[in-house]
Write an enzyme that holds these catalytic residues in place. Structure first.
Site, mmCIF file in Angstrom:
data_model
loop_
_atom_site.group_PDB
_atom_site.id
_atom_site.type_symbol
_atom_site.label_atom_id
_atom_site.label_comp_id
_atom_site.label_asym_id
_atom_site.label_seq_id
_atom_site.Cartn_x
_atom_site.Cartn_y
_atom_site.Cartn_z
ATOM 1 N N HIS A 1 2.483 5.018 14.166
ATOM 2 C CA HIS A 1 1.374 4.075 14.028
ATOM 3 C C HIS A 1 1.833 2.668 14.384
ATOM 4 O O HIS A 1 3.014 2.377 14.440
ATOM 5 C CB HIS A 1 0.706 4.128 12.652
ATOM 6 C CG HIS A 1 1.556 3.779 11.464
ATOM 7 N ND1 HIS A 1 2.818 4.286 11.253
ATOM 8 C CD2 HIS A 1 1.326 2.976 10.402
ATOM 9 C CE1 HIS A 1 3.293 3.832 10.106
ATOM 10 N NE2 HIS A 1 2.414 3.017 9.578
ATOM 11 N N HIS B 1 0.818 -1.214 0.000
ATOM 12 C CA HIS B 1 0.000 0.000 0.000
ATOM 13 C C HIS B 1 0.852 1.265 0.000
ATOM 14 O O HIS B 1 0.428 2.295 -0.491
ATOM 15 C CB HIS B 1 -0.922 -0.001 1.223
ATOM 16 C CG HIS B 1 -0.195 -0.171 2.518
ATOM 17 N ND1 HIS B 1 0.203 -1.395 2.995
ATOM 18 C CD2 HIS B 1 0.260 0.725 3.422
ATOM 19 C CE1 HIS B 1 0.837 -1.240 4.146
ATOM 20 N NE2 HIS B 1 0.889 0.037 4.424
#
Lengths: 106, 165
Positions: free
Chosen positions: B79, B16
């Site tokens: 994250h 991604h």
């Protein structure tokens, strides 16, 4: 725990449609091709994401396996949290969870 | 490639980090793309000073050819992707990093330790390497932040910034 071979299998499973087909039609012969313990075979056959997670499978690999066996994203996240709650801390691999999964990974 | 070490891969399925930006930037996939990867996933991680030098090496390579080239660094800031904490984002840490990135403060950008990054920004925080490489590529220039917003459902704060060249 032969984490390397579990992750190698999942890596191939994530990438190769032919391996995915074998996973669905003849999983035993697929698993035979890797050096796995009986426990690992059981987790992989039963889709036990929580056990795989706490035994160190990297999430970037594990999330695709979870999707393949039909887990929605929230189900995948919950399966890891359930694994921590039931079995305790991540015990292999690179990253550990903090505070039962609420505090991040170290 | 006199200052950095690189490897080459025949087989590579893009994740991604590459495909999502390309989906928006060249939706018909009709532009020439040279994918480049910096290991941000697991140790041994690329040292930040080598990341900086890699950015400079990319700049020299780009400057040596006549084509107009866009260099895009893609990665998250804080994250915890694909972990039980995947919705966690530390906006304060992200904005502090972005302040240093926008100022192109080399000393501050190279002062991050992997130990602190993992503790404060998660294993996904290692992806600052891709952004810091752009700082090296644009050494001495400043950045402009177009967008930053924590988006928990995406498991990361989404950022768009550009650097002067």
């Amino acid at each position: 725990m032969s984490l390397y071979f579990v992750q190698k299998l999942l890596y191939n499973l994530n990438r190769e449609p032919s391996v995915q087909a074998q996973f669905k039609t003849d999983i035993d012969s697929l698993l035979d091709a890797y050096k796995l313990t009986d426990e690992e075979r059981s987790w992989l056959k039963n889709g036990d994401v929580g056990e795989l997670y706490i035994h160190g499978v990297n999430g970037q690999i594990l999330m695709h396996y979870a999707a393949l066996i039909g887990n929605e994203w929230d189900e995948y996240i919950q399966a890891m949290k359930d694994g921590l709650k039931k079995h305790g801390q991540v015990r292999d691999g690179i990253y550990r969870a903090v505070d039962g999964g609420t505090g991040g990974a170290v | 490639m006199q200052s950095v070490d690189v490897a080459y891969a025949e087989e590579w399925k893009m994740d991604h980090g590459i495909m999502v930006p390309l989906h928006f930037l060249t939706p018909r996939y009709d532009m020439d793309i040279i994918p480049v990867n910096i290991n941000c996933q697991g140790p041994p991680l690329t040292p930040l000073n080598r990341v900086w030098e890699f950015g400079k090496a990319l700049r020299r390579a780009c400057d040596s050819v006549p084509e107009k080239i866009a260099v895009i660094g893609t990665g998250g800031i804080s994250h915890w992707p694909a972990t039980p904490n995947s919705v966690k984002i530390v906006e304060e840490w992200d904005r502090d990093y972005l302040d240093k990135w926008l100022a192109n403060d080399k000393e501050a950008l190279l002062a991050y330790t992997d130990e602190d990054t993992l503790k404060d920004a998660g294993q996904g925080g290692f992806e600052i390497r891709t952004l810091t490489a752009i700082s090296g590529l644009c050494e001495g220039k400043k950045g402009d932040l177009w967008f930053y917003e924590p988006i928990p459902i995406f498991s990361v704060g989404c950022t768009v910034g550009v650097m002067e060249v």
